[in-house]
Enzyme design. Structure first.
Site, mmCIF file in Angstrom:
data_model
loop_
_atom_site.group_PDB
_atom_site.id
_atom_site.type_symbol
_atom_site.label_atom_id
_atom_site.label_comp_id
_atom_site.label_asym_id
_atom_site.label_seq_id
_atom_site.Cartn_x
_atom_site.Cartn_y
_atom_site.Cartn_z
ATOM 1 N N ARG A 136 -3.528 6.392 0.847
ATOM 2 C CA ARG A 136 -4.038 7.662 1.497
ATOM 3 C C ARG A 136 -3.097 8.719 2.381
ATOM 4 O O ARG A 136 -3.478 9.636 2.679
ATOM 5 C CB ARG A 136 -5.572 7.401 2.119
ATOM 6 C CG ARG A 136 -6.760 7.011 1.271
ATOM 7 C CD ARG A 136 -7.671 6.633 2.023
ATOM 8 N NE ARG A 136 -7.617 5.179 2.510
ATOM 9 C CZ ARG A 136 -8.567 4.576 3.359
ATOM 10 N NH1 ARG A 136 -9.617 5.298 3.727
ATOM 11 N NH2 ARG A 136 -8.196 3.394 3.938
ATOM 12 N N ASP A 186 -7.134 -3.348 -7.222
ATOM 13 C CA ASP A 186 -7.925 -4.070 -5.835
ATOM 14 C C ASP A 186 -7.998 -5.153 -6.296
ATOM 15 O O ASP A 186 -8.173 -5.741 -7.379
ATOM 16 C CB ASP A 186 -9.059 -3.049 -5.780
ATOM 17 C CG ASP A 186 -9.505 -3.351 -4.228
ATOM 18 O OD1 ASP A 186 -10.247 -4.477 -4.303
ATOM 19 O OD2 ASP A 186 -9.070 -2.757 -3.265
ATOM 20 N N ARG A 233 0.763 -1.188 0.257
ATOM 21 C CA ARG A 233 -0.139 0.017 0.043
ATOM 22 C C ARG A 233 0.933 1.206 -0.059
ATOM 23 O O ARG A 233 0.441 2.335 0.763
ATOM 24 C CB ARG A 233 -1.116 -0.042 0.941
ATOM 25 C CG ARG A 233 -2.464 -0.050 0.712
ATOM 26 C CD ARG A 233 -3.562 -0.099 1.659
ATOM 27 N NE ARG A 233 -3.830 -1.441 2.089
ATOM 28 C CZ ARG A 233 -4.028 -1.638 3.353
ATOM 29 N NH1 ARG A 233 -3.914 -0.692 4.198
ATOM 30 N NH2 ARG A 233 -4.547 -3.065 3.823
ATOM 31 N N ARG A 291 -7.545 11.143 -5.905
ATOM 32 C CA ARG A 291 -8.472 10.190 -5.647
ATOM 33 C C ARG A 291 -9.822 11.047 -5.472
ATOM 34 O O ARG A 291 -10.854 10.333 -5.713
ATOM 35 C CB ARG A 291 -8.129 8.988 -4.540
ATOM 36 C CG ARG A 291 -7.287 8.151 -4.973
ATOM 37 C CD ARG A 291 -8.318 6.771 -5.368
ATOM 38 N NE ARG A 291 -9.326 6.249 -4.437
ATOM 39 C CZ ARG A 291 -10.540 6.855 -4.565
ATOM 40 N NH1 ARG A 291 -11.152 7.479 -5.513
ATOM 41 N NH2 ARG A 291 -11.176 6.271 -3.398
#
Length: 367
Positions: A41, A86, A37, A50
């Site tokens: 974020r 994903d 990851r 995003r």
């Protein structure tokens, strides 16, 4: 390599192959590092990119996936990129509706409840053609990486995908998915076979599009004890590796190293080390020295700093990295976290982690 600096597939020549060398078990000058990851974020630029789109629309935009994949590489000297996507694009391509609910995670409005629900699924042979947008994202990213570091493709393993399809989302117990294993073993195997049949061409398609390594995420291994794991997860994990490798060869594509990451699957380390993958990823609950004893010298290990260690001071991160590198030893090792980065982590601390791995692993080799 051709003289124009383009590789055999017409991609720019690779300048830093440290990650691939470590994955294949070759000696490296320092320990390569990337983070699960790493496109996430925790990066303000990720949140900005995003913000405009819903999650799966972003996944379907090659341009957006490429940008998100490259963002962490602009900040940190990481040794690999992993395509932004994903694991749930596979159930989607099989015809299931999936939405990403902000603050809650993935949601399947109509999960698999009965055996007959399997009839709703599309033919797994069509899945790769539904996922052309992932292949496009990989090819575009490979071009734009300009040979800086290798690009990793990935997918979720069959059992982990099954849990989402049956539970309808995240679950702390996986009780519905496990109910299937106990009450409907035949239907469970049928579903796991469908998923395996979908994953093989999907992963091969990623390599054809430019992926230079593949990681299979068995994120929900920990909900299965050794018996269920050996019956419903491991055979399919093995099958994916065996069939992907055979299909790459048949297609005239060069082999790529494959990584298996079975989170909380420490009870199956020996089996995973012999499942046909070059690299076994470890979560932070496993002691590196013990893991090395158990898997032997034939595989590379990847991991396994507790992601929450990145909340510590930069000095403490340096100390923890030092300890980790000592425990894993210099060769046949790729540094990573034991799970993905969390959204509230400080990018500066991610940088401190990456730098500490590079700095200390070079020192280790000198001494």
């Amino acid at each position: 390599m051709e003289a124009n600096g383009l590789g055999s597939q017409g991609f720019p020549e690779l300048k830093n192959d440290t990650f691939l060398r470590a994955a294949w078990g070759e000696d490296t000058d320092y320990t390569p590092v990337w983070c699960m990851r790493q496109a996430g974020r925790y990066l303000p630029e990720f949140r900005e990119t995003r913000a405009a789109q819903d999650f799966f629309s972003t996944c379907r935009s090659p341009e957006a996936c490429c940008e998100l994949t490259l963002q962490p590489l602009r900040r940190f000297p990481l040794d690999a990129a992993i395509i932004f996507s994903d694991i749930l694009v596979v159930p989607q391509a099989l015809g299931m509706e999936v939405t990403m609910v902000p603050g809650k995670g993935p949601s399947f409005p109509e999960p698999l409840r009965e055996e007959r629900d399997l009839e709703r699924l599309r033919d797994p042979a069509t899945v790769a053609s539904e996922l052309g947008y992932v292949f496009q994202a990989i090819t575009l990213t490979r071009q734009r990486l300009a040979g800086r570091v290798p690009l990793i493709g990935f997918a979720g393993a069959p059992w982990t995908l099954m849990t989402y399809m049956v539970e309808g989302g995240s679950s702390s117990t996986m009780a519905q998915a496990k109910r299937w294993l106990y009450q409907r073993p035949q239907a469970s195997h049928q579903l796991l076979r469908i998923l395996t049949d979908a994953l093989v061409p999907y992963l091969v398609g990623q390599v054809a599009a430019g992926a230079q390594a593949l990681q299979l995420f068995e994120s929900h291994a920990g909900h299965l004890g050794p018996q269920l794991f050996n019956k419903f997860a491991l055979p399919y994990i093995r099958d994916v590796a065996k069939r992907v490798k055979a299909r790459l060869q048949e297609s005239g594509l060069a082999p790529v190293p494959m990584i298996i990451f079975a989170k909380d699957g420490h009870f199956a380390l020996e089996e995973l080390a012999q499942a046909g993958y070059e690299v076994v990823g470890l979560d932070w609950t496993v002691a590196p020295e013990k893991a090395r004893e158990r898997v032997g010298k034939t595989v590379t290990l990847q991991g396994n700093l507790d992601p929450c260690a990145l909340y510590a001071s930069e000095e403490e991160i340096g100390r923890l990295v030092q300890q980790m590198l000592n425990d894993f030893g210099p060769q046949r090792y790729i540094a990573n976290l034991g799970h993905g980065l969390y959204p509230d982590m400080d990018p500066e601390h991610v940088g401190a982690f990456v730098d500490a791995v590079h700095r200390y692993s070079r020192l280790l080799r000198q001494n």
